[in-house]
Scaffold this active site. Structure first.
Site: not given
Ligand code: F6R
Length: 315
Positions: A39, A124, A198, A214, A304
């Site tokens: 995001g 996001r 998401e 393609h 994570k």
């Molecule tokens: C969660 C989201 C994820 C985070 C991604 C990176 O809402 O959209 O795609 O954006 O995991 O985390 P950040 O944005 O905190 O670096």
């Protein structure tokens, strides 16, 4: 989530009002590299289409080797703790001038130039804050030319139309959505896919024209009854792109439902933001239709956590 997303036009105004207090010598900048994930990174994808100087987006642990003192490095991470972005930042900080866009975290602590954005949202859903301070900084530096006022006017004067379009799209989708776009609408298609993944916790795919003509197109020899195509189109698109979409409509339409969307707006950026907002809303209506909660991203958080345990036990 719906209430937050509905405030997108106001968030854009707030984001554009964030002060940019830092010490960057833009006269030295010849290229931009932005590191981010998910995001956060999509903001840079979208802006890359409007840059007048080379603009590179990294979604990885390692920034490109061409970075030097003429590169402006931007780390964008809502949490400020995303390991891939932090890794790029640590490798870039001594090589080039840098700016971080974040709510805080480790990135906020370590970066010299920070654009601090409001916390407490899902990354996001914070797209206005992730995208517009960067757009303003790069516009002020003369690297892009965006009519922010027209875009805000376009969003504010079409709220009901966007809601309507989003509801219609979510009602019409059955099976897996595949979203197609050309140029910046290819990046907006990616945003739609991410939001379906998401927010609505569903499979979705995105493709950009003309590349998909393609390769991906050959898959349409197969049955596709479980697919809904969404074409993000532009009224004034190039003749060659129009011909490609028309061909796809004809061929894919024999096998799947096609939804074609056009956005109002006086320029491509304005229409892109319109299309993006419709997609954001549609993903929430899709979540409602599927009976799922838009907010949690359990598997993303679980991974994570696993990775952070892993680095602790191996250090
Ligand atoms: C969660 C989201 C994820 C985070 C991604 C990176 O809402 O959209 O795609 O954006 O995991 O985390 P950040 O944005 O905190 O670096």
């Amino acid at each position: 989530m719906l209430e937050v997303v509905r405030k997108f036009p106001e968030q854009v105004e707030e984001a554009l009002a964030i002060e940019l207090n830092f010490d960057i010598d833009f006269s030295k900048v010849k290229r931009v590299v932005v590191a981010g994930m998910g995001g956060s990174a999509i903001s840079a994808d979208i802006l890359s289409h409007f840059s007048t100087i080379p603009f590179h987006v990294v979604r990885d642990y390692t920034p490109p080797s061409f970075m030097d003192e003429n590169t402006l490095f931007i780390a964008v991470s809502y949490s400020g703790n995303t390991e891939e972005t932090l890794s790029c930042f640590s490798l870039a900080r001594d090589k080039c001038q840098h700016v971080a866009i974040t709510t805080g975290g480790k990135l906020g602590e370590e970066a010299e130039n920070v654009i601090k954005i409001p916390s407490g949202m899902q990354p996001r859903a914070a797209i206005a804050y992730l995208l517009f301070p960067m757009a303003k900084m790069l516009s002020n530096a003369g690297f892009m030319n965006i009519d922010f006022e027209e875009m805000i006017y376009n969003l504010k004067s079409n709220r009901e139309e966007m809601e309507e379009m989003a509801k219609e799209v979510s009602n019409a989708i059955h099976g897996i959505p595949i979203i197609y776009g050309y140029g910046v609408m290819g990046s907006i298609a990616r945003r739609w896919r991410q939001q379906f993944n998401e927010n609505a916790k569903m499979h979705a795919f995105d493709f950009s024209l003309p590349e998909c003509n393609h390769n991906e197109m050959e898959a349409w020899e197969e049955n596709a009854e479980n697919i809904t195509c969404i074409f993000l189109r532009e009224k004034n698109e190039m003749e060659r792109i129009k011909a490609r979409f028309d061909f796809m409509k004809e061929e894919y339409g024999k096998k799947a439902n096609i939804i074609e969307l056009y956005a109002p707006g006086k320029n491509t950026f304005s229409r892109a933001m319109y299309h993006m907002h419709v997609g954001d809303l549609a993903s929430i209506y899709m979540a409602e239709k599927r009976g799922v909660d838009t907010e949690p991203v359990n598997l993303i958080m679980k991974l994570k956590n696993v990775l952070s345990q892993h680095s602790r036990s191996s250090s």
